[in-house]
Write a protein that holds these residues in place. Structure first.
Motif: not given
Ligand SMILES: [Mg+2]
Ligand SMILES: Nc1ncnc2c1ncn2[C@@H]1O[C@H](COP(=O)(O)OP(=O)(O)OP(=O)(O)O)[C@@H](O)[C@H]1O
Length: 254
Positions: A121, A16, A39
């Protein structure tokens, strides 16, 4: 233009942090960049202090019929646009059971968008969501802390990428490892760095990301390290890494 996925099946390796700061570096270089938070834990969206958006405007939108990326409203952050995540992605996962369900993101991205770069991500697990990202992507960057568990996770991720390339995404290039949270004084860090460079001589990025407390700082509103101190070593490392990626992709001449 390239889709880049940040992936390591092990948690806490800097996926991230790298997504936010690499996207900022691209944005500062003038590239129109989109960040996709895939995520379900939504840490990226939280770190950027994004305003709440309707659920249909989060990453669940990628998994809707006939939706093109250009139709999904984005949230503007300082140097890039974002499609935020939602915990509902976990619920959605239960429905992604058909073999064709790994192609949703690829199809929607191919349907058109105006970005120079898309950065995805991912969570620290190999779910149908992560597979969707790997199928849609041109390049995988595997952030890896030079420590045992992180390196094991990174090598498993490497294997996953090769399998995806063989069966689902033949245009996927070989992944690149990015050493993160590096403390050059630590013997163990030196050893694992040497190990990775020895095993994967052309696939470990030259530029490493050193430990930098500014990269752990969470108090600043939606800030990347560049907004806190563009001379900080985290900023220098991510700026150099962005250039290295541009060279490797043939976008910026060496
Ligand atoms: Mg992460
Ligand atoms: N270069 C660095 N120096 C110092 N701290 C760092 C650095 N990179 C990341 N961190 C910190 O390490 C922690 C994990 O980083 P991050 O959340 O980016 O990892 P992740 O791989 O996305 O984790 P997860 O698998 O849980 O999603 C965070 O607290 C982050 O602020």
């Amino acid at each position: 233009m390239p889709v880049i996925t940040l992936c390591n099946h092990k948690g806490g390796t800097g996926k991230t942090t790298t997504t936010i700061n690499l996207a900022s570096a691209f944005g500062l270089l003038g590239y129109k960049t989109l960040v996709v938070d895939l995520d379900p834990q939504s840490f990226l969206s939280e770190m950027l202090r994004l305003p709440a958006v309707k659920e249909e405007h989060t990453t669940v939108a990628f998994f809707g019929l006939h939706e093109s990326l250009a139709d999904i409203p984005v949230v503007q952050s300082r140097h890039f646009d974002v499609i935020p995540s939602t915990p509902s992605l976990t619920k959605l996962l239960r429905h992604l059971t058909k073999p064709t369900d790994v192609f949703w993101m690829k199809e929607n991205i191919e349907n058109g968008h105006g970005y120079d770069f898309i950065l995805i991500d991912t969570a620290a697990s190999l779910s149908a969501l992560t597979l969707n990202a790997l199928v849609a992507t041109d390049l995988v960057i595997i952030p890896v802390v030079p420590e045992f568990q992180s390196v094991v996770g990174a090598e498993q991720t490497w294997q996953t990428c090769l399998m995806v390339r063989k069966s689902l995404n033949p245009t996927l290039t070989e992944p690149r490892f990015l050493l993160t949270k590096v403390d050059a004084r630590r013997r163990m860090h030196q050893r694992f760095q040497q190990y990775l460079r020895g095993q994967y001589p052309t696939n470990v990025l030259r530029q490493m990301i050193r430990t930098d407390t500014l990269l752990t700082e969470r108090g600043k509103e939606g800030a990347s390290v560049f907004d806190i101190d563009h001379q900080a070593r985290g900023a220098l490392d991510y700026a150099n890494m962005a250039e290295e990626i541009l060279h490797q992709l043939g976008i910026m001449p060496s």
